[in-house]
Design an enzyme around this catalytic site. Structure first.
Site, short mmCIF file in Angstrom:
data_model
loop_
_atom_site.label_atom_id
_atom_site.label_comp_id
_atom_site.label_asym_id
_atom_site.label_seq_id
_atom_site.Cartn_x
_atom_site.Cartn_y
_atom_site.Cartn_z
N TYR A 185 40.90 37.76 43.77
CA TYR A 185 41.40 37.43 42.43
C TYR A 185 40.26 37.04 41.49
O TYR A 185 40.29 37.38 40.30
CB TYR A 185 42.44 36.30 42.51
N ARG A 189 43.52 46.04 43.66
CA ARG A 189 43.10 46.05 42.25
C ARG A 189 44.05 46.91 41.42
O ARG A 189 44.46 46.52 40.33
CB ARG A 189 41.67 46.61 42.15
N GLU A 248 49.62 31.52 42.91
CA GLU A 248 49.11 30.56 43.87
C GLU A 248 48.62 31.33 45.09
O GLU A 248 49.21 32.33 45.48
CB GLU A 248 50.19 29.55 44.32
C1 LIG Z 1 43.65 40.24 49.17
C2 LIG Z 1 44.10 41.70 49.25
C3 LIG Z 1 45.40 41.88 48.46
C4 LIG Z 1 43.03 42.61 48.66
O1 LIG Z 1 43.51 43.94 48.62
P1 LIG Z 1 42.50 45.20 48.70
O2 LIG Z 1 43.26 46.41 48.36
O3 LIG Z 1 41.77 45.19 49.98
O4 LIG Z 1 41.47 44.82 47.53
P2 LIG Z 1 40.59 45.85 46.67
O5 LIG Z 1 40.09 46.94 47.54
O6 LIG Z 1 41.35 46.25 45.45
O7 LIG Z 1 39.38 44.89 46.25
C5 LIG Z 1 38.91 44.74 44.92
C6 LIG Z 1 37.73 43.79 44.95
O8 LIG Z 1 38.16 42.48 45.35
C7 LIG Z 1 37.14 41.85 46.12
N1 LIG Z 1 37.65 41.62 47.49
C8 LIG Z 1 38.74 42.16 48.07
N2 LIG Z 1 38.93 41.65 49.32
C9 LIG Z 1 37.90 40.79 49.51
C10 LIG Z 1 37.52 39.95 50.62
N3 LIG Z 1 38.24 39.91 51.77
N4 LIG Z 1 36.42 39.20 50.50
C11 LIG Z 1 35.67 39.22 49.37
N5 LIG Z 1 35.98 39.99 48.28
C12 LIG Z 1 37.09 40.76 48.37
C13 LIG Z 1 35.96 42.83 46.15
O9 LIG Z 1 35.13 42.54 45.03
C14 LIG Z 1 36.66 44.17 45.95
O10 LIG Z 1 35.83 45.16 45.41
P3 LIG Z 1 34.84 46.02 46.40
O11 LIG Z 1 35.64 46.45 47.58
O12 LIG Z 1 34.38 47.15 45.53
O13 LIG Z 1 33.74 45.06 46.79
C15 LIG Z 1 44.31 42.11 50.74
O14 LIG Z 1 43.15 41.81 51.47
C16 LIG Z 1 45.50 41.46 51.41
O15 LIG Z 1 46.61 41.95 51.31
N6 LIG Z 1 45.29 40.36 52.15
C17 LIG Z 1 46.36 39.73 52.93
C18 LIG Z 1 47.47 39.17 52.05
C19 LIG Z 1 46.95 38.25 50.97
O16 LIG Z 1 46.06 37.45 51.18
N7 LIG Z 1 47.55 38.39 49.75
C20 LIG Z 1 47.13 37.62 48.59
C21 LIG Z 1 47.83 36.33 48.48
S1 LIG Z 1 49.58 36.50 48.18
#
Ligand SMILES: CC(C)(COP(=O)(O)OP(=O)(O)OC[C@H]1O[C@@H](n2cnc3c(N)ncnc32)[C@H](O)[C@@H]1OP(=O)(O)O)[C@@H](O)C(=O)NCCC(=O)NCCS
Length: 169
Positions: free
Chosen positions: A132, A99, A120
């Site tokens: 997202y 975030r 995407e």
């Molecule tokens: C997707 C990703 C970037 C999220 O990063 P993160 O730092 O864990 O996310 P945040 O902690 O900022 O999450 C913010 C909010 O998003 C939502 N969220 C994040 N991950 C989630 C999941 N796996 N399932 C459902 N909601 C999710 C939640 O609402 C979360 O808030 P909360 O923790 O208070 O409930 C991370 O899981 C990742 O790097 N995944 C692998 C690579 C990827 O898929 N990249 C994106 C496409 S390029």
């Protein structure tokens, strides 16, 4: 303890900064491991290094001490910005780092006068689609075979003017 250092328990332990050329290999390997799984490796160290040097790109890192906990790459054009890559190391997930990376890029886009951000995401990546969506991005279309004809993409867009207008009231 992991790799000799404790995983931070709060987001205040994590700092954001622009990537340096020496970060290119680490970012590229994170992309291969966390984003491009099952696909040919396209974000090689050379390609990431080009983005770090490119004047219309921003490569942002989130660091926990000396360790790279996450990164994002965004490319700017006249009318919109394209969030090309974003990943947070699994050891640092759900701390709000993703975030923070996106919010930093959105603020930068607004300052640059760019209000539409598109990206995407792999259709099967439910976690990222939820992530997202929680940040205000809406799914606008499906692009068949976008990922090397191996997997479809969902395109997501956020129009920051909507927020600007709401915040102004
Ligand atoms: C997707 C990703 C970037 C999220 O990063 P993160 O730092 O864990 O996310 P945040 O902690 O900022 O999450 C913010 C909010 O998003 C939502 N969220 C994040 N991950 C989630 C999941 N796996 N399932 C459902 N909601 C999710 C939640 O609402 C979360 O808030 P909360 O923790 O208070 O409930 C991370 O899981 C990742 O790097 N995944 C692998 C690579 C990827 O898929 N990249 C994106 C496409 S390029």
């Amino acid at each position: 303890m992991l790799d000799g250092m404790a995983t931070p328990k709060t987001i205040s332990d994590v700092t954001l900064s622009l990537a340096q050329p020496r970060d290119a290999a680490t970012i590229a390997h994170m992309s291969k491991r966390l984003i491009e799984v099952g696909l040919p490796w396209s974000w090689t160290p050379e390609r990431v290094a080009m983005r770090i040097r490119h004047r219309e790109s921003v490569v942002l890192t989130a660091r926990a001490g000396a360790e790279l906990a996450g990164f994002a790459i965004m490319q700017f054009s006249d009318t919109s910005a394209h969030l090309e890559l974003l990943a947070v190391d699994p050891r640092y997930e759900r701390l709000g780092i993703g975030r923070r990376l996106v919010e930093w890029l959105e603020e930068t886009a607004v300052i640059a006068g760019t209000f539409v951000i598109a990206l995407e995401v792999r259709a099967a990546n439910d976690g990222a689609r939820w992530f997202y969506s929680s940040l205000g991005y809406r799914e606008v279309c499906c692009i068949a075979g976008y990922y090397c004809r191996v997997e479809n993409a969902v395109q997501m867009v956020r129009d920051l003017r909507v927020i600007s207008a709401r915040d102004a009231t």
